[in-house]
Scaffold this active site. Structure first.
Site, PDB file in Angstrom:
ATOM      1  N   HIS A   1       0.853  -1.182   0.000  1.00 26.93           N
ATOM      2  CA  HIS A   1       0.000   0.000   0.000  1.00 26.93           C
ATOM      3  C   HIS A   1       0.894   1.239   0.000  1.00 26.93           C
ATOM      4  O   HIS A   1       2.117   1.128   0.118  1.00 26.93           O
ATOM      5  CB  HIS A   1      -0.949   0.003   1.200  1.00 26.93           C
ATOM      6  CG  HIS A   1      -0.267   0.072   2.531  1.00 26.93           C
ATOM      7  ND1 HIS A   1       0.443  -0.980   3.061  1.00 26.93           N
ATOM      8  CD2 HIS A   1      -0.179   1.084   3.451  1.00 26.93           C
ATOM      9  CE1 HIS A   1       0.937  -0.629   4.235  1.00 26.93           C
ATOM     10  NE2 HIS A   1       0.577   0.609   4.491  1.00 26.93           N
TER      11      HIS A   1
ATOM     12  N   HIS B   1       1.257   3.951   2.052  1.00 25.36           N
ATOM     13  CA  HIS B   1       1.726   4.710   3.195  1.00 25.36           C
ATOM     14  C   HIS B   1       3.242   4.844   3.075  1.00 25.36           C
ATOM     15  O   HIS B   1       3.924   3.941   2.580  1.00 25.36           O
ATOM     16  CB  HIS B   1       1.335   4.025   4.501  1.00 25.36           C
ATOM     17  CG  HIS B   1      -0.078   4.307   4.915  1.00 25.36           C
ATOM     18  ND1 HIS B   1      -0.807   3.451   5.718  1.00 25.36           N
ATOM     19  CD2 HIS B   1      -0.902   5.365   4.649  1.00 25.36           C
ATOM     20  CE1 HIS B   1      -2.000   3.962   5.921  1.00 25.36           C
ATOM     21  NE2 HIS B   1      -2.087   5.126   5.285  1.00 25.36           N
TER      22      HIS B   1
ATOM     23  N   ASP C   1       5.867   4.612   4.897  1.00 28.33           N
ATOM     24  CA  ASP C   1       6.841   3.666   5.452  1.00 28.33           C
ATOM     25  C   ASP C   1       6.956   2.386   4.626  1.00 28.33           C
ATOM     26  O   ASP C   1       7.796   1.537   4.931  1.00 28.33           O
ATOM     27  CB  ASP C   1       6.498   3.331   6.906  1.00 28.33           C
ATOM     28  CG  ASP C   1       5.091   2.779   7.086  1.00 28.33           C
ATOM     29  OD1 ASP C   1       4.147   3.343   6.489  1.00 28.33           O
ATOM     30  OD2 ASP C   1       4.920   1.792   7.834  1.00 28.33           O
ATOM     31  N   HIS C   2       6.150   2.254   3.585  1.00 27.24           N
ATOM     32  CA  HIS C   2       6.219   1.059   2.750  1.00 27.24           C
ATOM     33  C   HIS C   2       6.733   1.327   1.338  1.00 27.24           C
ATOM     34  O   HIS C   2       6.935   0.383   0.577  1.00 27.24           O
ATOM     35  CB  HIS C   2       4.837   0.398   2.682  1.00 27.24           C
ATOM     36  CG  HIS C   2       4.404  -0.196   3.978  1.00 27.24           C
ATOM     37  ND1 HIS C   2       4.449  -1.546   4.248  1.00 27.24           N
ATOM     38  CD2 HIS C   2       3.950   0.397   5.105  1.00 27.24           C
ATOM     39  CE1 HIS C   2       4.024  -1.765   5.483  1.00 27.24           C
ATOM     40  NE2 HIS C   2       3.718  -0.591   6.026  1.00 27.24           N
TER      41      HIS C   2
ATOM     42  N   HIS D   1      -6.984  -2.658   5.646  1.00 27.27           N
ATOM     43  CA  HIS D   1      -6.205  -1.550   6.178  1.00 27.27           C
ATOM     44  C   HIS D   1      -6.956  -0.248   5.902  1.00 27.27           C
ATOM     45  O   HIS D   1      -8.050  -0.262   5.327  1.00 27.27           O
ATOM     46  CB  HIS D   1      -4.810  -1.551   5.554  1.00 27.27           C
ATOM     47  CG  HIS D   1      -3.818  -0.688   6.271  1.00 27.27           C
ATOM     48  ND1 HIS D   1      -3.745  -0.625   7.649  1.00 27.27           N
ATOM     49  CD2 HIS D   1      -2.841   0.157   5.803  1.00 27.27           C
ATOM     50  CE1 HIS D   1      -2.784   0.216   7.989  1.00 27.27           C
ATOM     51  NE2 HIS D   1      -2.233   0.702   6.899  1.00 27.27           N
TER      52      HIS D   1
ATOM     53  N   ASP E   1       0.269  -4.308   6.101  1.00 28.83           N
ATOM     54  CA  ASP E   1      -0.495  -3.777   7.236  1.00 28.83           C
ATOM     55  C   ASP E   1      -1.952  -4.187   7.100  1.00 28.83           C
ATOM     56  O   ASP E   1      -2.589  -3.917   6.076  1.00 28.83           O
ATOM     57  CB  ASP E   1      -0.400  -2.248   7.271  1.00 28.83           C
ATOM     58  CG  ASP E   1       1.008  -1.759   7.542  1.00 28.83           C
ATOM     59  OD1 ASP E   1       1.918  -2.589   7.681  1.00 28.83           O
ATOM     60  OD2 ASP E   1       1.189  -0.525   7.614  1.00 28.83           O
TER      61      ASP E   1
ATOM     62  N   HIS F   1       6.466  -5.437  11.444  1.00 29.76           N
ATOM     63  CA  HIS F   1       5.860  -4.111  11.557  1.00 29.76           C
ATOM     64  C   HIS F   1       5.691  -3.760  13.036  1.00 29.76           C
ATOM     65  O   HIS F   1       4.603  -3.416  13.510  1.00 29.76           O
ATOM     66  CB  HIS F   1       4.525  -4.047  10.811  1.00 29.76           C
ATOM     67  CG  HIS F   1       4.116  -2.642  10.451  1.00 29.76           C
ATOM     68  ND1 HIS F   1       3.287  -1.876  11.232  1.00 29.76           N
ATOM     69  CD2 HIS F   1       4.441  -1.853   9.388  1.00 29.76           C
ATOM     70  CE1 HIS F   1       3.098  -0.698  10.665  1.00 29.76           C
ATOM     71  NE2 HIS F   1       3.806  -0.654   9.541  1.00 29.76           N
TER      72      HIS F   1
END
EC number: 3.1.26.11
Length: 305
Positions: free
Chosen positions: A61, A63, A65-66, A138, A208, A266
């Site tokens: 996805h 976000h 941090d990914h 998510h 996530d 995570h």
């Protein structure tokens, strides 16, 4: 060879001992990257994985941090003279994301970036294995991924074939490939000398997510389930609100799915100094569980059933 290298195992914020999410799978020398958080290319350098053999990036996805590690990684590969295409897979918005990063930094790539948008249920077929996109739960459009190897041939019973009169040589190969042969007027069936097909291996990575039926279904009998385990039981309400999982929720799902090993990842920055509470909570439900650490490697052996 099927090896998992955990390049980044942290939650939304990087910490002094955990980078944001990035998991590399080395399958027979081909490198597959699942998520690519900030600093991933430096982790690859530290691990000496190389970059030339990286064929694909699978984003769960969008976000930060990914995926923040992707722009720098592809620029570095271009500087190093890469000419082979790179495939980037992801959920809704993946094409827009790649278009944006391709316009950053006043640089021109020397290789093609092929972008493939995936939806739950989509399958990417490769040589001897496939990647399955899994719907997850998510706060933004998101996917998990399962790497599933094809079934392998049954074991060839060499001594039995010789006893039936088959001379060592090309006929062995034919029999092992499922072709019946004739020797001195006698029909030798492949099934006479080849055992039952053997299962391939399966790795599931959730990204996530809340625990959900789609992850449970694809994780049945998985060799490894790498599951979101951001928080502990004392933060269960926040896990629900933020659409993450607790360690014990991941363990419950792993137990029901009958997975061989559960890996918690995570990990929230709340547990920078000590993540052992998460492990203890998971172990109360499911015994074969570990917490992922940055630079941890895991080899997945072949299984014969």
């Amino acid at each position: 060879m099927l090896r998992i290298l955990f390049l980044g195992t942290g939650g939304s914020l990087p910490t002094r001992n955990r980078n944001p999410s990035a998991i590399m799978v080395n399958r027979e020398g081909e490198l597959l990257l699942f998520d690519c958080g900030e600093g991933t290319q430096q982790q690859m350098m530290r691990a000496k994985t190389g970059m030339k053999a990286l064929t694909s990036i699978f984003v769960t996805h969008f976000h930060a941090d990914h995926m923040l590690g992707i722009p720098g990684l592809i620029q570095t590969m271009s500087f190093l003279g890469r000419t082979e295409p790179l495939y980037i897979y992801g959920p809704q918005w993946v094409k827009e994301f790649v278009k944006i990063i391709s316009e950053l930094g006043y640089y021109k790539l020397h290789f093609e970036v092929e972008v493939i948008e995936m939806a739950p249920g989509d399958i990417i077929k490769r040589n001897d294995y496939s990647i399955h996109a899994i719907g997850t739960d998510h706060s933004v459009p998101s996917l998990g991924y399962a790497l599933i190897e094809d079934q392998r041939k049954g074991r060839f019973e060499r001594e039995k074939a010789i006893a039936l009169g088959v001379p060592p040589g090309p006929l062995f190969s034919k029999l092992h490939s499922g072709v019946d042969v004739e020797v001195n007027g006698k029909l030798i069936r492949s099934t006479d000398v080849v055992g039952q097909v053997r299962p391939g291996r399966k790795i599931v990575y959730t990204g996530d997510t809340r625990p959900c039926q789609s992850i449970l279904a694809v994780s049945r009998d998985a060799d490894v389930l790498i599951h979101d385990s951001t928080l502990g039981n004392d933060q269960s309400e926040w896990a629900k609100e933020s659409k993450h999982s607790t360690a014990s929720e991941a363990a419950i799902l792993a137990k029901e799915a009958g997975v061989r090993k559960l890996v918690l990842t995570h990990i929230s920055s709340r547990y920078t100094d000590d993540a052992s509470p998460l492990l203890r909570e998971a172990q109360e439900v499911f015994e074969n569980v570990i917490i992922a650490e940055d630079m941890m490697e895991m080899d997945i052996p072949l299984k014969d059933e």
